[in-house]
Design an enzyme around this catalytic site. Sequence first.
Site, PDB file in Angstrom:
ATOM      1  N   GLU A  27       0.851  -1.200   0.000  1.00 39.50           N
ATOM      2  CA  GLU A  27       0.000   0.000   0.000  1.00 39.50           C
ATOM      3  C   GLU A  27       0.883   1.246   0.000  1.00 39.50           C
ATOM      4  OE1 GLU A  27      -2.994   0.078   3.074  1.00 39.50           O
ATOM      5  OE2 GLU A  27      -3.597   2.141   2.603  1.00 39.50           O
ATOM      6  N   ASN A  72      -6.667   1.544   2.724  1.00 35.54           N
ATOM      7  CA  ASN A  72      -7.397   2.796   2.918  1.00 35.54           C
ATOM      8  C   ASN A  72      -6.994   3.838   1.878  1.00 35.54           C
ATOM      9  OD1 ASN A  72      -8.535   1.575   5.148  1.00 35.54           O
ATOM     10  ND2 ASN A  72      -7.164   2.536   6.619  1.00 35.54           N
ATOM     11  N   ASN A 172     -12.063  -0.898  -1.092  1.00 33.12           N
ATOM     12  CA  ASN A 172     -11.433  -1.400   0.120  1.00 33.12           C
ATOM     13  C   ASN A 172     -12.217  -0.977   1.359  1.00 33.12           C
ATOM     14  OD1 ASN A 172      -8.967  -2.386   1.736  1.00 33.12           O
ATOM     15  ND2 ASN A 172      -9.219  -0.295   2.487  1.00 33.12           N
ATOM     16  N   GLU A 173     -12.538  -1.929   2.208  1.00 39.44           N
ATOM     17  CA  GLU A 173     -13.141  -1.674   3.535  1.00 39.44           C
ATOM     18  C   GLU A 173     -14.181  -0.549   3.499  1.00 39.44           C
ATOM     19  OE1 GLU A 173     -10.140  -1.362   6.614  1.00 39.44           O
ATOM     20  OE2 GLU A 173      -9.658  -3.489   6.416  1.00 39.44           O
ATOM     21  N   TYR A 244      -7.045  -8.734  11.627  1.00 37.33           N
ATOM     22  CA  TYR A 244      -5.767  -8.459  12.301  1.00 37.33           C
ATOM     23  C   TYR A 244      -5.869  -8.975  13.731  1.00 37.33           C
ATOM     24  CZ  TYR A 244      -4.611  -5.563   8.301  1.00 37.33           C
ATOM     25  OH  TYR A 244      -4.333  -5.122   7.028  1.00 37.33           O
ATOM     26  N   GLU A 292      -6.504  -9.178   3.436  1.00 36.86           N
ATOM     27  CA  GLU A 292      -5.658  -8.544   4.463  1.00 36.86           C
ATOM     28  C   GLU A 292      -5.702  -9.431   5.695  1.00 36.86           C
ATOM     29  OE1 GLU A 292      -6.017  -4.364   5.436  1.00 36.86           O
ATOM     30  OE2 GLU A 292      -6.603  -3.889   3.370  1.00 36.86           O
ATOM     31  N   GLN A 351       1.331  -6.302   5.561  1.00 38.65           N
ATOM     32  CA  GLN A 351       1.690  -5.959   4.205  1.00 38.65           C
ATOM     33  C   GLN A 351       3.037  -6.577   3.879  1.00 38.65           C
ATOM     34  OE1 GLN A 351       0.969  -1.756   3.426  1.00 38.65           O
ATOM     35  NE2 GLN A 351      -1.064  -1.843   4.299  1.00 38.65           N
TER      36      GLN A 351
HETATM   37  O1  AHR Z   1      -3.131  -2.710   6.216  1.00 37.15           O
HETATM   38  C1  AHR Z   1      -3.343  -1.522   6.907  1.00 37.15           C
HETATM   39  C2  AHR Z   1      -4.777  -1.009   6.776  1.00 37.15           C
HETATM   40  O2  AHR Z   1      -5.636  -1.907   7.419  1.00 37.15           O
HETATM   41  C3  AHR Z   1      -5.328  -0.959   5.368  1.00 37.15           C
HETATM   42  O3  AHR Z   1      -5.018   0.244   4.735  1.00 37.15           O
HETATM   43  C4  AHR Z   1      -6.796  -1.058   5.595  1.00 37.15           C
HETATM   44  O4  AHR Z   1      -7.468  -1.657   4.511  1.00 37.15           O
HETATM   45  C5  AHR Z   1      -6.933  -1.836   6.882  1.00 37.15           C
HETATM   46  O5  AHR Z   1      -7.776  -1.208   7.776  1.00 37.15           O
END
Ligand code: AHR
Length: 511
Positions: A27, A72, A172-173, A244, A292, A351
Amino acid sequence: MRQASITFDRAFAIGDTDPRLFGAFVEHLGRCVYGGIYEPGHPTADKRGFRKDVLDLVTELGPTIMRYPGGNFVSGYNWEDGVGPVKDRPARLDLAWFTTEPNSFGTNEFIDWCRAAKIEPMLAVNLGTRDGDAARNLVEYCNHPGGTAWSDLRIKHGWKKPHDVKFWCLGNEVDGPWQMEHKTATEYGRVAHEAAKMMRWIDPSIELAACGSSGRNMPTYGRWEDEVLEHTFDQVEFISLHTYFNNYASDTKAFLASPDLMDNFIEEVVAISDAVAARRRSDKRIMLSFDEWNVWYRTRRVRADRVKEGWPVAPPILEEVYSMEDALVFGGACISLLNHADRVKAACLAQLVNVIAPIMTETGGPAWRQTIFWPFAQMSRLGRGTVLKAIVKSESYQASYFDPRGKQDLFYPIDAPYLKASVVSDDKGVSLFLLNRDLEQPVTVTLDARGFGKLKVTEATELRHSDLQAVNSKAEPLKVKPATLKGFATKADTISLELQPASWNVIRLEG
Ligand code: AHR
């Protein structure tokens, strides 16, 4: 010493691992691009500015597909800013990370980098501040051979051959209020459907992923997938998932159990997708793109990570330093992904470099492997093949995992087997991925491998450290690394393995 057993049969398969299961993510965020994969002037950089030391580590890591440019960031990105002569490209404020984006690296440079790394590109389009028009133009710019304004512009920019990008993410999101132009499921479903339709009219060979929830703990989770797929079902091949893992609660046992929630998440999204199919009497199966996933918490909650002062270019943000403990959780997530190979057909470690990443660099200096590098590299190297149904018999423990969302404190009860395992077979034999989550006791694992004939151990490694908080660093780049596993024995037809407490183990058996 605990006892456990794993029974598997060559004929009883879950599914084949799609090569795109072993993907990662770049990113425009912090030093992932600038100072990460791209650093003109670095002693190892080639004439395009690609760091060779990073490329070498990426090759060793083994990602197969790379998601770009966000994240993001993509929800405010004008892709046109990142193509054409670099001197003419505008600098812009990036409202995802409160930085300045210089745009000296863009789509064409990314494609070149992917070619250099022998990795398939996966592009995300902006469905935040923009819509289907910008998305279809980008497909035309990238994939149309020539003879139209956008494709001829690519040729004028120096890329004669089409980029032929196959995998596209529809935003994305978009379910997250932190996103630029956050949308409801209805708003997003409509725009995603229309964007997908036009993108596919330009290139019918592409595959498309709709945005699922940005986490299982989102308040709209479940209803979001249902409604988005109701709109996009006929236009997409994939729905995305993001996760995450955290140890905010400093509860290592619960942290190690947390990948089991990834299993639930996958199985629930499969069920919702299939319910949408059922309502249509359709036999189409939507696949999952877990685009992700990682451990991330130390650099997450601090709002200062969104550097607001001075709008810096590529500041060092989200530079999570990964511990031995994190590598174990990460290994558990690898097992969860492998064990759903029938439906998770793409996944991206988030990432790649510096930003919550397996590879760290110093600007102008060296690059090194974080602890989480190892399980990923092993999964990518040995996880290709057919995942088998493994019957794991193991004692379990009760955990309560804390996963906050906004102001809400959410706790999830988990009944976690001490041993978490995945078994992947191929023409030559079988690879075992084994996590011992017991913090005190070793576990003896007896294998009952059916349908393979006589197998012997050809490779066996363990990743463990007496200090679960041990990390790799520039000063000690290999403090945490896999070592040969000595604790295995072959007696008649049974193989037994002795796995140390809090260890990630990869075993290769061949005939
Ligand atoms: O990977 C970091 C961020 O986590 C990304 O930009 C977003 O898609 C997610 O919230």
